[in-house]
Design a protein around this motif. Structure first.
Motif, PDB file in Angstrom:
ATOM      1  N   LYS B  87       0.815  -1.213   0.000  1.00  0.00           N
ATOM      2  CA  LYS B  87       0.000   0.000   0.000  1.00  0.00           C
ATOM      3  C   LYS B  87       0.850   1.266   0.000  1.00  0.00           C
ATOM      4  N   ALA B  88       2.135   1.115   0.208  1.00  0.00           N
ATOM      5  CA  ALA B  88       3.023   2.281   0.152  1.00  0.00           C
ATOM      6  C   ALA B  88       4.224   1.914  -0.712  1.00  0.00           C
ATOM      7  N   ALA B  89       4.817   2.953  -1.310  1.00  0.00           N
ATOM      8  CA  ALA B  89       5.914   2.687  -2.234  1.00  0.00           C
ATOM      9  C   ALA B  89       7.233   2.554  -1.470  1.00  0.00           C
ATOM     10  N   LEU B  90       8.018   1.581  -1.878  1.00  0.00           N
ATOM     11  CA  LEU B  90       9.337   1.397  -1.260  1.00  0.00           C
ATOM     12  C   LEU B  90      10.383   2.078  -2.136  1.00  0.00           C
ATOM     13  N   ASN B  91      11.026   3.111  -1.582  1.00  0.00           N
ATOM     14  CA  ASN B  91      12.118   3.761  -2.315  1.00  0.00           C
ATOM     15  C   ASN B  91      13.156   4.254  -1.312  1.00  0.00           C
ATOM     16  N   GLN B  92      14.237   4.875  -1.812  1.00  0.00           N
ATOM     17  CA  GLN B  92      15.326   5.280  -0.911  1.00  0.00           C
ATOM     18  C   GLN B  92      14.845   6.293   0.124  1.00  0.00           C
ATOM     19  N   ALA B  93      13.884   7.159  -0.267  1.00  0.00           N
ATOM     20  CA  ALA B  93      13.395   8.155   0.688  1.00  0.00           C
ATOM     21  C   ALA B  93      12.738   7.450   1.874  1.00  0.00           C
ATOM     22  N   THR B  94      11.932   6.426   1.557  1.00  0.00           N
ATOM     23  CA  THR B  94      11.261   5.682   2.628  1.00  0.00           C
ATOM     24  C   THR B  94      12.294   4.970   3.497  1.00  0.00           C
ATOM     25  N   VAL B  95      13.284   4.350   2.829  1.00  0.00           N
ATOM     26  CA  VAL B  95      14.308   3.625   3.582  1.00  0.00           C
ATOM     27  C   VAL B  95      15.041   4.585   4.528  1.00  0.00           C
ATOM     28  N   SER B  96      15.283   5.800   4.018  1.00  0.00           N
ATOM     29  CA  SER B  96      15.983   6.781   4.825  1.00  0.00           C
ATOM     30  C   SER B  96      15.156   7.150   6.062  1.00  0.00           C
ATOM     31  N   VAL B  97      13.837   7.309   5.874  1.00  0.00           N
ATOM     32  CA  VAL B  97      12.959   7.594   7.018  1.00  0.00           C
ATOM     33  C   VAL B  97      13.004   6.421   8.009  1.00  0.00           C
ATOM     34  N   LEU B  98      12.982   5.213   7.465  1.00  0.00           N
ATOM     35  CA  LEU B  98      13.023   4.024   8.326  1.00  0.00           C
ATOM     36  C   LEU B  98      14.328   3.984   9.133  1.00  0.00           C
ATOM     37  N   PHE B  99      15.443   4.261   8.442  1.00  0.00           N
ATOM     38  CA  PHE B  99      16.751   4.266   9.104  1.00  0.00           C
ATOM     39  C   PHE B  99      16.754   5.251  10.277  1.00  0.00           C
ATOM     40  N   ASP B 100      16.330   6.484   9.988  1.00  0.00           N
ATOM     41  CA  ASP B 100      16.384   7.523  11.009  1.00  0.00           C
ATOM     42  C   ASP B 100      15.473   7.192  12.182  1.00  0.00           C
ATOM     43  N   SER B 101      14.275   6.677  11.871  1.00  0.00           N
ATOM     44  CA  SER B 101      13.345   6.342  12.950  1.00  0.00           C
ATOM     45  C   SER B 101      13.913   5.228  13.810  1.00  0.00           C
ATOM     46  N   MET B 102      14.574   4.279  13.133  1.00  0.00           N
ATOM     47  CA  MET B 102      15.132   3.154  13.866  1.00  0.00           C
ATOM     48  C   MET B 102      16.246   3.642  14.789  1.00  0.00           C
ATOM     49  N   GLU B 103      17.036   4.568  14.274  1.00  0.00           N
ATOM     50  CA  GLU B 103      18.129   5.137  15.070  1.00  0.00           C
ATOM     51  C   GLU B 103      17.560   5.818  16.317  1.00  0.00           C
ATOM     52  N   LEU B 105      14.687   5.219  17.690  1.00  0.00           N
ATOM     53  CA  LEU B 105      14.163   4.165  18.571  1.00  0.00           C
ATOM     54  C   LEU B 105      15.286   3.581  19.415  1.00  0.00           C
ATOM     55  N   GLY B 106      16.431   3.335  18.763  1.00  0.00           N
ATOM     56  CA  GLY B 106      17.578   2.778  19.462  1.00  0.00           C
ATOM     57  C   GLY B 106      18.004   3.705  20.596  1.00  0.00           C
ATOM     58  N   THR B 107      18.086   5.003  20.298  1.00  0.00           N
ATOM     59  CA  THR B 107      18.469   5.981  21.317  1.00  0.00           C
ATOM     60  C   THR B 107      17.462   5.965  22.458  1.00  0.00           C
ATOM     61  N   MET B 108      16.178   5.893  22.101  1.00  0.00           N
ATOM     62  CA  MET B 108      15.138   5.912  23.128  1.00  0.00           C
ATOM     63  C   MET B 108      15.215   4.674  24.013  1.00  0.00           C
ATOM     64  N   VAL B 109      15.469   3.522  23.380  1.00  0.00           N
ATOM     65  CA  VAL B 109      15.547   2.284  24.162  1.00  0.00           C
ATOM     66  C   VAL B 109      16.737   2.349  25.110  1.00  0.00           C
ATOM     67  N   ARG B 110      17.892   2.828  24.583  1.00  0.00           N
ATOM     68  CA  ARG B 110      19.074   2.905  25.441  1.00  0.00           C
ATOM     69  C   ARG B 110      18.867   3.894  26.581  1.00  0.00           C
ATOM     70  N   GLY B 111      18.061   4.942  26.295  1.00  0.00           N
ATOM     71  CA  GLY B 111      17.825   5.951  27.328  1.00  0.00           C
ATOM     72  C   GLY B 111      16.593   5.658  28.161  1.00  0.00           C
ATOM     73  N   SER B 117      12.967  12.539  27.471  1.00  0.00           N
ATOM     74  CA  SER B 117      12.474  12.137  26.162  1.00  0.00           C
ATOM     75  C   SER B 117      12.543  13.290  25.175  1.00  0.00           C
ATOM     76  N   ASP B 118      12.883  12.943  23.967  1.00  0.00           N
ATOM     77  CA  ASP B 118      13.077  13.934  22.921  1.00  0.00           C
ATOM     78  C   ASP B 118      11.755  14.083  22.168  1.00  0.00           C
ATOM     79  N   THR B 119      10.817  14.815  22.796  1.00  0.00           N
ATOM     80  CA  THR B 119       9.462  14.894  22.245  1.00  0.00           C
ATOM     81  C   THR B 119       9.467  15.439  20.821  1.00  0.00           C
ATOM     82  N   GLN B 120      10.292  16.503  20.627  1.00  0.00           N
ATOM     83  CA  GLN B 120      10.317  17.107  19.292  1.00  0.00           C
ATOM     84  C   GLN B 120      10.816  16.127  18.253  1.00  0.00           C
ATOM     85  N   GLY B 121      11.872  15.405  18.636  1.00  0.00           N
ATOM     86  CA  GLY B 121      12.454  14.418  17.726  1.00  0.00           C
ATOM     87  C   GLY B 121      11.421  13.391  17.329  1.00  0.00           C
ATOM     88  N   ILE B 122      10.630  12.946  18.319  1.00  0.00           N
ATOM     89  CA  ILE B 122       9.619  11.928  18.039  1.00  0.00           C
ATOM     90  C   ILE B 122       8.562  12.492  17.099  1.00  0.00           C
TER      91      ILE B 122
END
Lengths: 121, 677
Positions: B87-103, B105-111, B117-122
């Motif tokens: 239902k959504a297109a897979l392209n580099q822009a999407t992958v980039s959003v996924l990468f950043d969100s995952m990063e 998430l990783g920071t949030m889990v470690r913290g 909490s980085d409300t603005q970042g979220i």
């Protein structure tokens, strides 16, 4: 002593479910980390209640429910789905396949215990 | 949940460990997704596995009340759900959003648990995620599944995702097969695993529905829904088993020419094989997750056993001396067996702690992608020796410094593509990450083909900052080493790590904290190389026990090159420092009593022992009063209080109720070279 089979691939979630239900002395917990393990445990353990997740590797929860409900040995066993609400369709299908109850993660421990005792007395 | 706080604390710890594991796996999978996003030909299993990760994370975080993490994971899950359902297109822009969100998430889990909490970042991440969700394309009104004759029982148990995969297979014109297999309950997982592995070489396994076997208790049947470009004959040939019945339900080109089909087999085979390992490794995993603390405890016990063994050996010697030779020889034999088994036990526990550095390399490949994207540079990461093994704790501790080194290489080493072309270089820069074992050490090299370090600029900067005198003459090597000095980094120097304000001195200290060393080599215009030398493990080591000024110390044998006898008259003084000439090389000397400023009496003799130690390319002679012997020791941390104490890496128990200090050779060399000793 009633025996409850918990099928859940996440170890943390599984131990959370187990400790919630296991806090009641009358219940014995059997844990399966995948659908396959549940298939193997069912004939070995006389299970009184099954709790399963939907999204799992190897076979998913719906396939497990279908197996249980189509097998004369197990079809009478009450079965709950405890899953994250990502696909309403999957939940509906689970109920259509014969799941008795469903709880959405994060589940309410009190509600889970109420349901377990409702079916197991 | 029970109200027991200990249980809850442990549960939260388990959650954090599992969450980190999920995020690590997701990040790895995202790298794979990024590789195939351009062609749009990504393996559906890969997308589904990423979806399942985000899904689990959401459920877990929600359970433990980490609502921020659950929310972000929920949004990610939505996007991934749309991706896996087409239902959504897979392209580099999407992958980039996924990468950043995952990063994030990783920071949030470690913290997690810190309450910050980085409300603005979220919010930013969520809005970027939502921008990838286009309006869903109109769904087809007539399901093409109707004509296939798939039983209600199978359709009823298909998840939404499986239904989508079935549709995709039909749309691609693949044949849809029902494959019925009967297995024994004892061995079905293995048998079914083999069957699906075989099938994946020729197409996609869409769903696997179990049903009671004929004998109910003894057997189990499976109905596999399989999509493939092969015709019935080819699928039958592929499976080639008696207990398997293959039915063609519809779709595909049964009439297709044989030649075409054989090409299809190859194509399918290649793509399937690539994912196979990951999929089966997960489903049939035979691994156990263990808290590293427990391994440390085990290691301590092994260490204590080794000590008990030494006292028994001592006792055997005493017996022999006192004339009980028969008894001594019996006991001696048993002690030998005990020793052998202990060595095996020690080796076994050590091996459990070891992980391949490849895991670290994967992390670095994410950093390379991320930083090069941010900087608009083209960088290729080449890795070598990913299977070199290293203590897990060391791998974790050098992860941050490695990241800084890699960022640095891209920020300041690799030139922008247009500059590289002008210089006659390939527009794509290369970072080589290689690892190999060298004796008792593991060496990790990070090499780039960028600008290299401008030695003259470094010297100028160091003079301006007063780190070296205006007239001080330095060799190129010495000048390059200046980048490791605290206070050297500023925003416009080669050693600054962009946006983080962390200098190379911090990188060096972090590596030194695990008894490692970092060296740098650079050629202006053609690149730099950072060499990190690390001990294989920190848990149990062989040590040389020495004494100086009435105190006993342990020197890790891995750092000891040789021990020599030196005459007092051989000592020369150069720039107020004591040195000796050892085989034509000037070796600086260090006296431990002066280094530690201890007050005991160091015996002044005409000749004395010098322990020559070395880490990476640096050498130092440590003057000692006596060499006591070699022994296995377990290094124990001395806690926070002694953290800043230079030259000591911990304490060890000698077995005779004596606790001694273990020298941090890397730290001592650094201090000595800096001239404070």
């Amino acid at each position: 002593m009633k025996k409850i089979l918990i099928t859940e691939d996440s170890p943390t979630m599984r131990s959370l479910l187990a400790s919630t239900i296991g806090s009641v002395d009358d219940y014995e917990i059997v844990e399966a980390s995948s659908g396959f393990e549940a298939l193997r445990l069912l004939p070995r353990e006389k299970v009184d209640l099954i709790i399963t997740d939907i999204n799992m590797p190897d076979i998913n929860g719906l396939e497990l429910i279908s197996y249980v409900r189509n097998n004369p040995n197990y079809q009478h066993i009450p079965l709950f789905i405890v899953s994250t609400e990502s696909s309403e369709k999957d939940l509906e299908k689970g109920l259509a396949l014969g799941a008795n109850e469903y709880l959405v993660k994060p589940f309410d421990p009190t509600r889970l215990l109420e349901l377990v005792s409702k079916y197991l007395g | 949940m029970s109200g027991n706080n200990d249980n809850l604390g442990k549960a939260v710890k388990d959650f954090l460990a599992e969450a980190e594991e999920i995020i690590d796996q997701l990040s790895l999978d995202l790298v794979g997704l990024s590789d195939c996003a351009d062609t749009g030909d990504c393996n559906p299993d890969l997308v589904n596995s990423i979806f399942r990760g985000a899904h689990s994370l959401k459920g877990l975080a929600g359970m433990f009340g980490f609502t921020d993490i659950a929310d972000l994971a929920h949004n990610l899950e939505n996007l991934l759900d749309s991706l896996r359902l087409g239902k959504a297109a897979l392209n580099q822009a999407t992958v980039s959003v996924l990468f950043d969100s995952m990063e994030l998430l990783g920071t949030m889990v470690r913290g997690a648990g810190t309450g910050v909490s980085d409300t603005q970042g979220i919010e930013r991440a969520v809005s970027r995620i939502n921008s990838c969700l286009s309006t869903p394309p109109t769904t087809e009104t007539v399901s093409p599944l109707a004509g296939l004759g798939i039983s209600e029982k199978i359709l009823g148990a298909l998840t939404e995702y499986e239904e989508h995969r079935l549709l995709e297979n039909v749309k691609k014109g693949r044949g849809i097969y029902s494959i019925h297999a009967s297995f024994s309950l004892m061995t079905f997982d293995q048998d079914l695993g083999e069957l699906t592995d075989t099938l994946k070489q020729g197409g996609e396994v869409i769903s696997t529905l179990p049903s009671a076997g004929g004998g109910l208790d003894a057997g189990i049947d499976f109905e596999i829904l399989f999509g493939s470009e092969l015709d019935t004959a080819a699928v039958t040939a592929l499976v080639d088993k008696d207990n398997v019945i293959i039915t063609h339900l519809g779709g595909g080109g049964e009439e297709r020419a044989e030649a075409e089909t054989s090409v299809a087999v190859l194509d399918g085979g290649e793509t399937a094989a690539a994912v196979d390992t990951a999929v089966t490794a997960k489903s049939f995993s035979r691994t156990v997750r263990v808290d590293i603390g427990k391994l440390d405890e085990l290691m301590n016990i092994v260490g204590e056993l080794v000590l008990s063994h030494s006292s028994i050996s001592q006792f055997v010697d005493n017996l022999r001396r006192d004339g009980h030779s028969a008894m001594a020889s019996e006991l001696g034999k048993s002690t030998k067996v005990l020793e052998r088994k202990l060595t095996e036990l020690q080796k076994g526990v050590m091996e459990i702690r070891m992980i391949p550095v490849g895991q670290l390399f994967e992390k670095m490949s994410r950093i390379v992608r991320k930083v090069s994207r941010e900087q608009g540079k083209k960088v290729e990461l080449k890795t070598f020796g990913a299977d070199t093994e290293l203590d897990k704790l060391i791998v974790e501790d050098i992860s941050d410094p490695m990241m800084h080194i890699i960022r640095n290489a891209i920020d300041h080493g690799i030139e922008p593509p247009e500059d590289r072309l002008k210089l006659g270089k390939d527009e794509k820069g290369v970072i080589r990450l290689s690892s190999f074992q060298k004796g008792n050490h593991v060496v990790i090299e990070v090499e780039d083909d960028g600008r290299g370090i401008d030695v003259e600029r470094v010297k100028k900067k160091a003079r301006e900052k007063g780190l070296i005198g205006p007239a001080e003459v330095l060799s190129d090597r010495e000048a390059i080493d200046l980048i490791f000095l605290p206070g050297f980094s500023t925003s416009d120097t080669v050693s600054e790590i962009s946006g983080r304000g962390v200098g190379m001195d911090v990188v060096k200290n972090n590596i030194a904290a695990v008894s490692g060393m970092v060296d740098v080599d650079s050629t202006l215009g053609s690149g730099s190389r950072m060499t990190i030398t690390l001990p294989i493990t920190l848990a149990i080591i062989k040590a040389l026990i020495i004494s100086s000024a009435g105190r006993t110390y342990a020197i890790p044998i891995t750092s000891v090159l040789e021990t020599i006898m030196v005459e007092d008259r051989d000592i020369l003084t150069v720039e107020k420092k004591e040195v000796i000439h050892l085989r034509e090389v000037t070796l600086p000397l260090l006296r431990l009593d002066r280094f530690f400023e201890t007050t005991g009496m160091s015996v002044l003799l005409e000749s004395f022992y010098v322990v020559v130690v070395g880490v990476a390319e640096k050498r130092l002679g440590i003057v000692v009063d006596d060499l006591i012997g070699q022994q296995d020791i377990v290094i124990k941390s001395m806690g926070e209080t002694f953290r800043g104490f230079k030259g000591i890496s911990g304490a060890a128990d000698l077995g005779d109720q004596r606790t001694i200090l273990v020298l941090d050779v890397g730290g001592i060399i650094n201090e000595a070279m800096r001239g404070s000793a």
